[in-house]
Design a protein around this motif. Structure first.
Motif, PDB file in Angstrom:
ATOM      1  N   ILE A  16      19.125 -33.235  19.941  1.00 48.68           N
ATOM      2  CA  ILE A  16      18.996 -34.127  20.231  1.00 48.68           C
ATOM      3  C   ILE A  16      20.196 -34.574  20.819  1.00 48.68           C
ATOM      4  CG2 ILE A  16      20.384 -36.980  18.759  1.00 48.68           C
ATOM      5  CD1 ILE A  16      19.216 -35.951  15.876  1.00 48.68           C
ATOM      6  N   LEU A  56      23.544 -39.317  19.594  1.00 44.94           N
ATOM      7  CA  LEU A  56      23.445 -39.493  17.875  1.00 44.94           C
ATOM      8  C   LEU A  56      24.454 -40.462  17.992  1.00 44.94           C
ATOM      9  CD1 LEU A  56      25.614 -35.895  18.542  1.00 44.94           C
ATOM     10  CD2 LEU A  56      23.688 -36.107  17.209  1.00 44.94           C
ATOM     11  N   THR A 101      27.182 -38.027  14.744  1.00 41.60           N
ATOM     12  CA  THR A 101      28.481 -37.715  15.405  1.00 41.60           C
ATOM     13  C   THR A 101      29.557 -36.763  14.170  1.00 41.60           C
ATOM     14  OG1 THR A 101      28.783 -39.435  17.311  1.00 41.60           O
ATOM     15  CG2 THR A 101      30.829 -37.884  16.963  1.00 41.60           C
ATOM     16  N   GLN A 115      22.708 -29.483  15.955  1.00 36.18           N
ATOM     17  CA  GLN A 115      21.641 -31.380  16.128  1.00 36.18           C
ATOM     18  C   GLN A 115      21.323 -30.932  18.239  1.00 36.18           C
ATOM     19  OE1 GLN A 115      24.092 -34.193  13.832  1.00 36.18           O
ATOM     20  NE2 GLN A 115      25.114 -33.585  15.270  1.00 36.18           N
TER      21      GLN A 115
END
Length: 341
Positions: free
Chosen positions: A311, A316, A320, A308
Motif C-alpha cells: 500500500i 494508508l 497508519t 504494508q
C-alpha cells in the motif's frame, strides 16, 4: 492467602528500589511488581505509622470544603462492595458528604462489634485535596498521570480490571491484592457489562467464600493468581487489564493511585470498541464471527509483523502505524456519522 490446598503465588517483591529503578523496571513489565517501602518517607505514610487519627488529620489540612463522593455498606455485607441480591442495584448507598463528616463517622466506629463500611472511592487528589500530592505522590515525568486517593475502613472490592496502568501506593493501613492475568477472564465469571459497582465489569465470585459448585472454573483462575500483601509505604504496579481483587484490612486505610495510558487520549477508550463489537458482531452466526475474528487478528491484534509495503504510504490513512491525531479524528467523525443512521 489460600482458597485451595496450596497458598497462592506471591507477586514478585523488590527491595531497595528508588523511583528511577521502579520506572525502569515497569517499562516493559507484563507482570505485577511490589516495590517494598518505596513510599515510606511520604509524610502521609509517616503520619499513619503514628496513628490513624494522625493520618486523617494530615489529610484534613488539605481539604477545601468540596463534598466528596462516599458509600455506606451495612455490617452484614462484611465490607463487600457488590450487587444487591436481585442484581438490579447495589448493596451500598452512595452520596455526597463533607470530608470531615466522613472522617468523623469512620472514627465513631471504634469499639463497635458490628461495623459498617464507609469509603471514599478514587477521588482526584489535586481537585479535592490541593497540596496533598506535593509530597505524597510520584513524579512520573512524561506520563502526566491521574492521581487519586481512596480512603475508608475494612472493605472488599470485587475483582475487576482497568485499562490504564497503575502505580498504587499503600499509604495507610494494610491491603491485600489478588491479581489475575487478563486471559483468566472466563474463569472469573464477569457480571453485567454496563451495570457494575464502580462502573467496571466485576467478578461474581465472593473471594471470602468461593462457591466452587457455582463457579467451578474459578479453581483454575486461582492456579494463575498472584497475591500481594501490602504494608504502609509499599508500592504496587498493576499492569493494564490485569484483574485485581482488593481487600482493605484496617479500621483506616488510604491508597494513592497513579493512572496513565500508553497511548494518546485522542485514540479513545478500547471499551468503546468493545461496545461497538457487542452491537454489531456478537449476534452474528458463529461462522461470520469467526470470519471477523480473522479480520480483527489481521488488522488489530496481530498486525505487528504484517507488511504494508503493498500500500502506498499516502494511501494508508487509518492503517497508519501508529495512528496520528488527524486520522484518528477522521475515524471518529466517520463513526459518529454512521451511528446516526
Amino acid at each position: 492467602m489460600s482458597m485451595l490446598n496450596k497458598p497462592l503465588a506471591q507477586v514478585k517483591t523488590l527491595e531497595g528500589c528508588d523511583l528511577a529503578d521502579a520506572l525502569a523496571l515497569i517499562t516493559n513489565a507484563s507482570q505485577p511488581l511490589v516495590f517494598k517501602g518505596l513510599c515510606k518517607d511520604w509524610p502521609l505514610v509517616q503520619a499513619g505509622l503514628v496513628s490513624a487519627s494522625a493520618a486523617a488529620d494530615y489529610i484534613r489540612q488539605f481539604y477545601q470544603g468540596n463534598p466528596v463522593s462516599a458509600c455506606y455498606i451495612e455490617p452484614d455485607q462484611q465490607g463487600r462492595v457488590f450487587y444487591n441480591a436481585e442484581q438490579n442495584g447495589f448493596n451500598y448507598q452512595g452520596g455526597k458528604i463533607d470530608f470531615n463528616q466522613l472522617i468523623e463517622r469512620l472514627f465513631a466506629l471504634n469499639g463497635q462489634k458490628e461495623v459498617p463500611t464507609y469509603y471514599m472511592g478514587s477521588t482526584e487528589i489535586n481537585h479535592w485535596f490541593p497540596g496533598l500530592a506535593a509530597q505524597n505522590s510520584l513524579a512520573l515525568d512524561g506520563v502526566n498521570p491521574l492521581t487519586s486517593v481512596w480512603l475508608g475502613n475494612q472493605s472488599r472490592i470485587a475483582a475487576h480490571y482497568d485499562f490504564p496502568q497503575n502505580l498504587a501506593c499503600n499509604a495507610v493501613g494494610h491491603r491485600t491484592f489478588t491479581l489475575f492475568p487478563p486471559e483468566q477472564i472466563a474463569n472469573l465469571y464477569p457480571g453485567p457489562m454496563e451495570f457494575a459497582p464502580g462502573g467496571q465489569d466485576v467478578s461474581m465470585v465472593d473471594f471470602a467464600a468461593p462457591d466452587f459448585e457455582r463457579f467451578p472454573q474459578f479453581a483454575e483462575a486461582l492456579q494463575h493468581a498472584q497475591v500481594a500483601h501490602l504494608e504502609p509505604g509499599d508500592l504496587l504496579f498493576i499492569p493494564s487489564m490485569w484483574w485485581h481483587h482488593v481487600e482493605a484490612k484496617d479500621a483506616f486505610n488510604v491508597l494513592i493511585s497513579h493512572w496513565w495510558r500508553d497511548t494518546p487520549a485522542y485514540l479513545g477508550r478500547p471499551n468503546n470498541a468493545l461496545s461497538m463489537a457487542v452491537l454489531s458482531l456478537r449476534s452474528l452466526p458463529k461462522a461470520q464471527r469467526q470470519a471477523w475474528k480473522a479480520i480483527f487478528d489481521y488488522y488489530i491484534f496481530e498486525h505487528d509483523e504484517v507488511s504494508q509495503d503493498h500500500i502506498q504510504p499516502e494511501a494508508l490513512k487509518m492503517l497508519t502505524k501508529p495512528l496520528d491525531e488527524l486520522n484518528a479524528r477522521q475515524i471518529r467523525a466517520d463513526l459518529l456519522n454512521k451511528l446516526k443512521r
